[in-house]
Scaffold this active site. Structure first.
Site, PDB file in Angstrom:
ATOM      1  CG  HIS A   1      -6.457   7.060   1.328  1.00 59.07           C
ATOM      2  ND1 HIS A   1      -6.147   6.364   0.182  1.00 59.07           N
ATOM      3  CD2 HIS A   1      -5.571   6.640   2.251  1.00 59.07           C
ATOM      4  CE1 HIS A   1      -5.127   5.563   0.413  1.00 59.07           C
ATOM      5  NE2 HIS A   1      -4.758   5.709   1.667  1.00 59.07           N
TER       6      HIS A   1
ATOM      7  CG  ASP B   1      -0.718   6.000   2.221  1.00 59.68           C
ATOM      8  OD1 ASP B   1      -1.862   5.788   1.775  1.00 59.68           O
ATOM      9  OD2 ASP B   1      -0.306   5.493   3.288  1.00 59.68           O
TER      10      ASP B   1
ATOM     11  CG  HIS C   1      -1.808   1.182   1.284  1.00 68.19           C
ATOM     12  ND1 HIS C   1      -2.904   1.325   0.466  1.00 68.19           N
ATOM     13  CD2 HIS C   1      -1.760   2.307   2.035  1.00 68.19           C
ATOM     14  CE1 HIS C   1      -3.499   2.473   0.722  1.00 68.19           C
ATOM     15  NE2 HIS C   1      -2.820   3.097   1.677  1.00 68.19           N
TER      16      HIS C   1
ATOM     17  CG  ASP D   1      -5.409   3.266   4.221  1.00 66.46           C
ATOM     18  OD1 ASP D   1      -5.857   2.761   5.276  1.00 66.46           O
ATOM     19  OD2 ASP D   1      -4.463   4.078   4.212  1.00 66.46           O
TER      20      ASP D   1
HETATM   21 ZN   LIG Z   1      -3.271   4.795   2.702  1.00 67.08          ZN
END
Ligand SMILES: [Zn+2]
Length: 1137
Positions: free
Chosen positions: A528, A140, A138, A252
């Site tokens: 997010h 970001d 994941h 997420d």
């Molecule tokens: Zn995230």
């Protein structure tokens, strides 16, 4: 018109009727009485002068001219029925146990789950367990580090390792989601690695999931940006890798809305995954074996937009929470061992070898089996990864080798009746579909998210709906500016190609890069941890710089394109010789840094030489807009594109001297209502006049004038004191009553039908619980002395009223914490005549000293400030309200009192409404930025305005939120009659219209340097306006496939949205016609189009040709996309012999 009502201590809203009867002294603020409505009457549009060239659209023949607008005829209105589904989240949620017995232990697994698992296990012979191990990482694009820092420190290595180790381990799989990172890597990658990436994707072992630029937030993101980041990602994938994602992966975002699954479904994605939903939902879906369901839109009665959705059964996507119901066991299966890293999984896990494989495999199989028992099909998806995993080469080997041993052991022994393999989302869904045909259906969404696994107590993630409103506003400013630039760019580029305007073509092609960069900067911010305000302060700063850059570039692009379109042929002919072509139209404000609000610049208007204001209406419908210009003289008049004079008003500009407010004598605010045809660029002119303008100047009232500088001083406006007593603002349509002390609205009277609605506005704050309220979470302090703190109490309200022929408004200032303005317009056309405009300028971040704001504490701490409207609307004993679903539709919400206010705050991006349970009234609040909203008591509607929390709320970000800035929030408030509730709640036509006007303000530019005869007075892109219901979402020039960030193609993507209006409201709009699903017959763009194709939303698959725009059918609530290809220019004539 403004009146003052002498102070009466007993006077309350309920005694409003007495007002007329009492012999009260009225003070008329506006000396000439009611403005002349004739001046403001709608008038038919006339052909633009000087619009000779073919590019100027033919006349827009559609207009409504009844001034008052139309109530929607019932035969035209499209009634829709609600779908029937197995689950409706609104009905189901209140039934949950929110303080379950398992709360402290943090695991819902109990003896009932265990019994069911054992029963299922006995049946594995017939229904074998099938497990897909899915390595993932994941990433970001910004959180604790910036996007670029993450890329260079971690993500570039992850992608590099991915290529290498997927080739080493030939049965290993991986998924990737964030195209923002993948494209950055690809641009820098060696051609060999690029080719290897393509091969891995086409082999199916590397699946691109969702394919958005980012994994979009689902609460704060508005539809335009949500879709635009998906288009940017899908276009890149299609052009560069030739791949079209079929699986969604949204794991997420902090709660899940219904707009993302809709957009995915219309973009070719067949099934999707959600992760973070309320712990009570997790438990219930597991109990009911409902983890794979058809997600249905609340407005889709037939289910044609259903998408298969898989809910991850446990808390989060890390290995600790993905192998089964027992995190302490799962920890033992995270085999990452990086020297120097000492974590809970490095303690628990040991690599798998021949000695431990049997024991470890059987223990793991039980976890997988338990997970399988939560689904009817016994297929299990096991993500193997976490945040920024696989950055070290060793992890690829560690995870692969141990898992490979485990699965080999299990697969080789038939007694297990289980099969485990590496796989991707596509593999999981294929197997599920293979075993199961019919799925339960679900409508609604998964807000508000609450976790329980962190502290063993519910923690509601409703703070981030409002966190960092300054950024949320900035985001929407770029959204609007980008959209306008996209449409103008497409129009100007296609026109220039068509007309053989080589110089303009060259300029625009060069600037395409800027447009792409602005798209990507906006797209990045939909992440997010970006728009949510949940990144570290320095990362938020980095995002804002990118948004600001996008704003700057898109405004410049809009100016360039508008100039190209407006220049007369003669002026265009002389273009080549000019040093700086197409650089004459500029905004009338400056904003050198994102941190400060735009500052209007005064326009100097020489005598005998009018100044041109160029305005672009990006909407498919005609609109009226209030336009404000700062001028340096009082003697002004304004003419429209046809040379007709328009009514104006001149307001003072105030200066805070520290000792009261002074009226400037060198700057004034010029106010008028512009009439803007659909999709047009038109010019208004500001002239100097020798005619007296005294009657156009606002009458001014205040309780805070600065002392006159000298005895001879005479202010340029008629100024009076605010008298004690309540205050009334009045137009032909509305009468607003205000509390004379606080300046807050108390009631709205509709003068046409006499209806009075109490609308008492209150500002206060929830004192929040330290460490429990922060960037993500919202929790009021249970030990606070008062549940609501009167944050404005320290400052004496300073009132300002200005009223003239165009508008009457009341502003109240509370130190520098809040300036709240309420405005009504003296116009006849709807809905502007019936709507109330509100504006908040707020700052909880300033450092207050005692002279500036006596009584205020030095800093606000743990303060969550809201604006509440308390009405007499009966929206039920358990109050019901409606919030917009990212601008796609309205979602019903019903209060669940026992989870507290923090569990009853919902995200809005554009609208919230409450209405009487039966026939009666509806109050709609429209906003220009994302925020949290609630209806906590009957008749109340509130929005969170700003939050300041000193401490981190323990969700990983590691900081409080203390970087508040002076922010402006804009609203429309609308009270309408309703004939009762509909099965599917929808905004009224008027509310849609006002929302579009807030979301997509006009582009307003000032001509610097061109003579007025060099510009045409107006150009039109479309021959007829679109029906009221059809919103032009975008008109976006697609890139050349080989150069997706560099060069424009001749193909543009047009997306229309059907903004289906309510059939039971009395709302009216006087600037559009028709509620159809298609453009009117004969509607054309003023450009030559060589072909039109219907496509999926992100234009990656073609659905068939379209002969003309009116053939386009956009059913209610849906979005439809087409591509338009413009012809190549005729080849240049051969050179003469
Ligand atoms: Zn995230």
């Amino acid at each position: 018109m403004v009146k003052m009502v002498p102070r009466r201590g007993w006077l309350r809203l309920s005694f409003l009727g007495l007002l007329a009867a009492c012999a009260l002294v009225y003070v008329y603020y506006y000396s000439s009485g009611t403005p002349n409505p004739q001046l403001l009457k709608d008038k038919p549009q006339e052909p633009a002068r000087g619009a000779g060239s073919e590019r100027r659209a033919e006349r827009q023949s559609e207009f409504v001219d009844d001034g008052q607008g139309q109530v929607i005829p019932s035969h035209q209105c499209h009634a829709i029925t609600a779908p029937k589904t197995d689950v409706n989240t609104v009905d189901q949620f209140p039934k949950f146990e929110f303080q379950p017995a398992w709360m402290r232990g943090k695991e819902f697994w109990d003896t009932n789950f265990e019994k069911r698992y054992l029963k299922r296990r006995a049946k594995w012979k017939k229904l074998p367990l099938k497990v897909f191990l899915m390595p993932h990482s994941h990433n970001d694009p910004g959180w604790l580090k910036t996007y670029e820092e993450y890329y260079f420190h971690q993500t570039s290595k992850i992608l590099q390792n991915m290529i290498e180790y997927l080739r080493v381990h030939s049965n290993m799989t991986f998924i990737w989601s964030e195209i923002s990172f993948l494209s950055l890597w690809y641009e820098r990658a060696h051609p060999t690695l690029r080719q290897q990436l393509k091969e891995l994707v086409s082999s199916g072992r590397l699946e691109i999931a969702t394919g958005g630029w980012v994994m979009t937030d689902e609460a704060n993101v508005h539809l335009y940006a949500m879709l635009d980041q998906l288009i940017e990602g899908h276009q890149w994938l299609s052009n560069i890798l030739g791949v079209h994602p079929v699986s969604g992966w949204s794991v997420d975002p902090f709660g899940h809305g219904a707009a993302v699954p809709y957009l995915l479904q219309e973009s070719g994605i067949k099934a999707t995954v959600v992760q973070r939903i309320h712990y009570a939902w997790k438990q219930w879906l597991a109990e009911q074996q409902l983890g794979d369901f058809q997600w249905r839109q609340v407005w889709d009665s037939t289910g044609e937009n259903d998408i298969l959705c898989h809910n991850r059964p446990y808390d989060i996507y890390s290995i600790k929470h993905s192998c089964g119901p027992h995190p302490q066991i799962c920890l033992g299966y995270d085999f990452r061992k990086v020297p120097g890293e000492y974590t809970e999984y490095t303690i628990k896990s040991v690599p798998i070898d021949d000695h431990n494989v049997k024991k470890k495999a059987e223990l793991l199989l039980e976890q997988y089996g338990r997970t399988g028992s939560l689904y009817p099909h016994n297929v299990v998806l096991v993500p193997i990864g976490d945040d920024f995993r696989y950055d070290h080469a060793s992890e690829w080997d560690q995870q692969y080798t141990s898992y490979h041993r485990l699965l080999t052991h299990i697969n080789s022994d038939p007694k297990y009746h289980a099969n485990i393999q590496f796989g991707t989302l596509k593999d999981y869904f294929a197997e599920v579909q293979n075993r199961m045909r019919d799925y339960p259906s679900l409508q609604g969404d998964f807000f508000v998210y609450s976790d329980i696994f962190s502290e063993g107590r519910p923690a509601y993630w409703s703070g981030y709906f409002t966190t960092r409103p300054y950024w949320k506003v900035l985001d929407r400013q770029l959204e609007a500016s980008l959209r306008s630039a996209e449409i103008l760019y497409t129009w100007a580029y296609a026109w220039a190609v068509q007309e053989g305007q080589a110089r303009v073509v060259q300029l625009l092609e060069k600037d395409y890069e800027k447009l792409v960069r602005a798209r990507r900067n906006l797209a990045l911010f939909q992440h997010h941890d970006a728009i949510t305000g949940t990144s570290k302060a320095y990362v938020m700063h980095d995002y804002a710089i990118k948004l600001h850059e996008g704003l700057h570039d898109t405004i410049a692009l809009a100016g360039e394109a508008a100039e190209a379109l407006l220049l007369t042929p003669a002026a265009m002919a002389s273009l080549d010789s000019r040093a700086a072509p197409l650089h004459h139209l500029h905004p009338d404000f400056e904003r050198s840094t994102y941190e400060r609000l735009p500052r209007k610049l005064p326009l100097t208007v020489p005598r005998g030489q009018p100044r041109l204001i160029v305005m672009f209406n990006s909407l498919g419908q005609r609109r009226y807009e209030v336009v404000k210009v700062l001028v340096s003289s009082l003697d002004m008049r304004v003419t429209d594109e046809h040379g007709h004079e328009v009514p104006i008003q001149i307001n003072p500009v105030w200066n805070d001297t520290g000792n009261g407010m002074a009226i400037l004598s060198t700057q004034f605010e010029l106010l008028f209502v512009a009439d803007l045809p659909a999709l047009s660029v038109i010019t208004y002119s500001v002239h100097h006049t020798s005619r007296p303008t005294t009657e156009l100047r606002a009458s001014v009232y205040s309780n805070n004038y600065a002392p006159a500088p000298d005895q001879n001083y005479s202010p340029p406006f008629e100024t009076r004191d605010v008298l004690p007593g309540d205050i009334q603002l009045e137009s032909d349509h509305l009468k607003l009553l205000f509390d004379g002390t606080t300046g807050m609205l108390r009631s709205i009277t509709d003068k046409v039908n006499g209806r009075v609605t109490q609308t008492a506005v209150r500002y206060a704050a929830y004192p929040s619980a330290q460490f429990k309220s922060g960037a993500y979470l919202f929790k009021p302090d249970p030990n606070a002395r008062e549940p609501e703190e009167d944050v404005l109490t320290g400052a004496k309200p300073r009132l300002f009223i200005q009223s003239g022929p165009v508008a009457s408004e009341l502003s109240v200032m509370f130190g520098s914490v809040l300036m709240h303005t309420t405005r009504i317009l003296h116009v006849t056309h709807q809905p502007l005549a019936s709507a109330v405009y509100m504006e908040n300028v707020f700052n909880l971040g300033g450092r207050y000293n005692s002279t500036e704001t006596p009584g205020f504490p030095p800093h606000f701490r743990e303060t969550e400030m809201f604006m509440r409207i308390m009405t007499d609307i009966d929206n039920g004993a358990e109050p019901t309200f409606y919030t917009d679903q990212s601008g796609l539709n309205m979602q019903k919400r019903v209060r669940v009192q026992r989870i507290g206010i923090q569990g009853n705050y919902f995200p809005i991006t554009s609208a919230a409404m409450i209405e009487d349970s039966g026939p009666g009234r509806r109050l709609t609040l429209l906003t220009d930025h994302a925020a949290g909203a609630a209806a906590w008591q009957q008749g109340w509607l509130e929005v969170m305005v700003e939050r300041r929390t000193f401490y981190d709320d323990a969700r990983g970000m590691g900081e409080g939120v203390t970087d508040q800035k002076r922010t402006v929030g804009r609203y429309w408030l609308l009270v309408e009659d309703t004939r009762g509730q509909e099965p599917v709640a929808r905004l009224s036509l008027a509310a849609h219209h006002l929302a579009n006007s807030l979301n997509y303000p006009i582009t307003q530019l000032i001509n610097e340097g061109l003579d007025s005869h060099q510009l045409n007075s107006g150009v039109h892109l479309i021959t007829r306006p679109l029906p009221c219901t059809l919103h032009l979402m975008t008109l976006r020039t697609l890139p050349e496939p080989q150069y997706p960030s560099l060069l424009p193609s001749r193909t543009t993507l047009m997306i229309l949205q059907n903004q289906s209006p309510s059939c039971t409201t009395s709302a009216s709009v006087s600037t559009c016609n028709g509620l159809g699903d298609s453009p009117f017959p004969g509607t054309e763009l003023a450009l030559q189009v060589s072909s039109m194709q219907q496509t999926s939303l992100t234009a990656t698959s073609i659905k068939g040709p379209l002969a003309s725009l009116p053939e386009m059918i956009v059913p209610h609530h849906r979005l439809r996309a087409i591509t338009l290809t413009f012809p190549q220019p005729p080849p240049p004539p051969p050179p003469a012999e």
